[in-house]
Design a protein around this motif. Structure first.
Motif, PDB file in Angstrom:
ATOM      1  N   UNK A  36       0.826  -1.204   0.000  1.00  0.00           N
ATOM      2  CA  UNK A  36       0.000   0.000   0.000  1.00  0.00           C
ATOM      3  C   UNK A  36       0.864   1.259   0.000  1.00  0.00           C
ATOM      4  N   UNK A  37       1.931   1.269   0.808  1.00  0.00           N
ATOM      5  CA  UNK A  37       2.800   2.446   0.863  1.00  0.00           C
ATOM      6  C   UNK A  37       3.557   2.634  -0.437  1.00  0.00           C
ATOM      7  N   UNK A  38       4.084   1.547  -1.009  1.00  0.00           N
ATOM      8  CA  UNK A  38       4.874   1.679  -2.243  1.00  0.00           C
ATOM      9  C   UNK A  38       3.996   2.010  -3.441  1.00  0.00           C
ATOM     10  N   UNK A  39       2.851   1.346  -3.574  1.00  0.00           N
ATOM     11  CA  UNK A  39       1.958   1.631  -4.707  1.00  0.00           C
ATOM     12  C   UNK A  39       1.386   3.038  -4.599  1.00  0.00           C
ATOM     13  N   UNK A  40       0.981   3.426  -3.385  1.00  0.00           N
ATOM     14  CA  UNK A  40       0.463   4.780  -3.213  1.00  0.00           C
ATOM     15  C   UNK A  40       1.499   5.838  -3.530  1.00  0.00           C
ATOM     16  N   UNK A  41       2.734   5.600  -3.124  1.00  0.00           N
ATOM     17  CA  UNK A  41       3.806   6.551  -3.423  1.00  0.00           C
ATOM     18  C   UNK A  41       4.089   6.608  -4.917  1.00  0.00           C
ATOM     19  N   UNK A  42       4.098   5.460  -5.564  1.00  0.00           N
ATOM     20  CA  UNK A  42       4.369   5.412  -7.003  1.00  0.00           C
ATOM     21  C   UNK A  42       3.274   6.115  -7.802  1.00  0.00           C
ATOM     22  N   UNK A  43       2.022   5.876  -7.426  1.00  0.00           N
ATOM     23  CA  UNK A  43       0.907   6.482  -8.161  1.00  0.00           C
ATOM     24  C   UNK A  43       0.924   8.002  -8.014  1.00  0.00           C
ATOM     25  N   UNK A  44       1.144   8.485  -6.806  1.00  0.00           N
ATOM     26  CA  UNK A  44       1.186   9.940  -6.621  1.00  0.00           C
ATOM     27  C   UNK A  44       2.403  10.563  -7.322  1.00  0.00           C
ATOM     28  N   UNK A  45       3.503   9.840  -7.354  1.00  0.00           N
ATOM     29  CA  UNK A  45       4.702  10.352  -8.051  1.00  0.00           C
ATOM     30  C   UNK A  45       4.432  10.499  -9.542  1.00  0.00           C
ATOM     31  N   UNK A  46       3.821   9.483 -10.154  1.00  0.00           N
ATOM     32  CA  UNK A  46       3.518   9.549 -11.590  1.00  0.00           C
ATOM     33  C   UNK A  46       2.523  10.672 -11.872  1.00  0.00           C
ATOM     34  N   UNK A  47       1.526  10.820 -11.018  1.00  0.00           N
ATOM     35  CA  UNK A  47       0.524  11.870 -11.229  1.00  0.00           C
ATOM     36  C   UNK A  47       1.151  13.260 -11.153  1.00  0.00           C
ATOM     37  N   UNK A  48       2.062  13.472 -10.214  1.00  0.00           N
ATOM     38  CA  UNK A  48       2.716  14.772 -10.102  1.00  0.00           C
ATOM     39  C   UNK A  48       3.649  15.034 -11.275  1.00  0.00           C
ATOM     40  N   UNK A  55     -10.696   5.486  -0.743  1.00  0.00           N
ATOM     41  CA  UNK A  55     -10.652   6.936  -0.573  1.00  0.00           C
ATOM     42  C   UNK A  55      -9.257   7.420  -0.181  1.00  0.00           C
ATOM     43  N   UNK A  56      -8.509   6.605   0.524  1.00  0.00           N
ATOM     44  CA  UNK A  56      -7.201   7.062   1.008  1.00  0.00           C
ATOM     45  C   UNK A  56      -6.044   6.583   0.132  1.00  0.00           C
ATOM     46  N   UNK A  57      -6.114   5.355  -0.349  1.00  0.00           N
ATOM     47  CA  UNK A  57      -4.993   4.795  -1.114  1.00  0.00           C
ATOM     48  C   UNK A  57      -5.223   4.795  -2.612  1.00  0.00           C
ATOM     49  N   UNK A  58      -6.465   4.589  -3.044  1.00  0.00           N
ATOM     50  CA  UNK A  58      -6.732   4.490  -4.480  1.00  0.00           C
ATOM     51  C   UNK A  58      -7.028   5.836  -5.119  1.00  0.00           C
ATOM     52  N   UNK A  59      -7.141   6.861  -4.307  1.00  0.00           N
ATOM     53  CA  UNK A  59      -7.454   8.192  -4.818  1.00  0.00           C
ATOM     54  C   UNK A  59      -6.181   9.044  -4.854  1.00  0.00           C
ATOM     55  N   UNK A  60      -5.917   9.650  -5.987  1.00  0.00           N
ATOM     56  CA  UNK A  60      -4.718  10.474  -6.176  1.00  0.00           C
ATOM     57  C   UNK A  60      -5.144  11.918  -6.377  1.00  0.00           C
ATOM     58  N   UNK A  61      -4.614  12.780  -5.533  1.00  0.00           N
ATOM     59  CA  UNK A  61      -4.876  14.208  -5.671  1.00  0.00           C
ATOM     60  C   UNK A  61      -3.570  14.924  -5.964  1.00  0.00           C
ATOM     61  N   UNK A  62      -3.616  15.800  -6.931  1.00  0.00           N
ATOM     62  CA  UNK A  62      -2.401  16.532  -7.326  1.00  0.00           C
ATOM     63  C   UNK A  62      -2.595  18.010  -6.993  1.00  0.00           C
TER      64      UNK A  62
END
Length: 283
Positions: free
Chosen positions: A140-152, A276-283
């Motif tokens: 969860x921590x690694x996937x969430x970090x990766x997804x937010x990194x790509x989105x930014x 809501x917390x892990x699958x959602x990406x806000x930029x």
């Protein structure tokens, strides 16, 4: 007969003897030696059970002085709640191998069978639930970090690592597997349908495995797809827990349906929180 020697050989009853200072040694003739059958102990002895405690036992007449606790020692005095704080108390719950864990994981991915509690009734384990929760935390921590990194990066915005993903994931998964089964254990005991606490820990631990592939699929940058993945994972997990506890909870009386429905909805609520917390990406 021989001359010129120390003595003289004579034959008496076809037995050669020496006359003189050396006594004659009679020939024993044909001697038959018979060995009686001995009772040999088979080694290692049969009757060993389990996977960890399958060591061979000593012979029956072995000295067991060192195997018996000394009168007044700590091992003899400790009992009751003191055994809860010893490693030996938890050893049976880790007496599983890779085949057992994989088989139970496979059962969790087919929730409509409802046979998990029957298969694990005699040997519930804590090994699988512990590593499933630990894997979920890091995934969860690694996937969430990766997804937010790509989105930014796609938005060409500055990105900062959020350490709270690790602590938040650890609190959610460890807390859920510990608190919810404990609360359900108290409720079932109140309605005179008690269940094993370790078996509830085992059931809820394996029910979270489906969220590991769901988190991996969340890297797809489509919001509707993430909602579908979270919904399917939550439904499978909730069905797995509810169906495996239904037969046992039905003995609680007329309110069994409310208990099963509450278990199902609580598991669905977990998937919504993860979405809501892990699958959602806000930029």
């Amino acid at each position: 007969m021989m001359s010129g020697g120390v003595g003289k050989y004579t034959h008496i009853d076809n037995q050669p003897q020496v006359s003189g200072s050396v006594p004659a040694v009679p020939d024993p003739g044909h001697v038959t030696v018979q060995f009686t059958d001995s009772n040999l102990q088979t080694f290692p002895p049969s009757g060993s059970q389990g996977k960890i405690s399958s060591g061979s036992r000593p012979p029956r007449d072995a000295d067991d002085t060192f195997s018996k606790p000394i009168s007044g020692s700590d091992e003899h005095q400790q009992g009751g709640w003191f055994q809860t704080f010893t490693i030996a108390a938890y050893k049976p719950y880790f007496d599983v191998d890779t085949t057992d864990v994989l088989e139970r994981i496979k059962d969790s991915l087919f929730p409509f069978r409802g046979t998990f509690t029957e298969k694990t009734a005699n040997n519930p384990d804590l090994y699988g639930p512990f590593w499933i929760c630990t894997t979920l935390i890091f995934v969860a921590a690694s996937i969430g970090t990766f997804v937010t990194y790509i989105a930014h990066k796609l938005q060409k915005k500055e990105w900062n690592y959020d350490i709270n993903l690790v602590t938040w994931s650890a609190g959610v998964f460890y807390g859920y597997v510990l608190v919810v089964p404990l609360a359900l254990y108290v409720i079932l005991k109140y309605f005179s349908a008690p269940s094993g606490l370790v078996q509830l820990f085992c059931l809820y631990g394996y029910s979270l495995f489906v969220f590991i592939p769901a988190l991996c699929f969340s890297v797809v940058p489509l919001e509707i797809f993430r909602w579908v993945i979270a919904g399917v994972a939550g439904f499978m997990s909730a069905t797995f827990v509810a169906l495996n506890l239904r037969a046992h909870i039905m003995s609680a009386g007329e309110r069994w349906f409310l208990i099963v429905a509450g278990i199902f909805l609580l598991q669905l609520a977990l998937s919504v929180v993860l979405k809501l917390y892990l699958f959602t990406v806000t930029v």
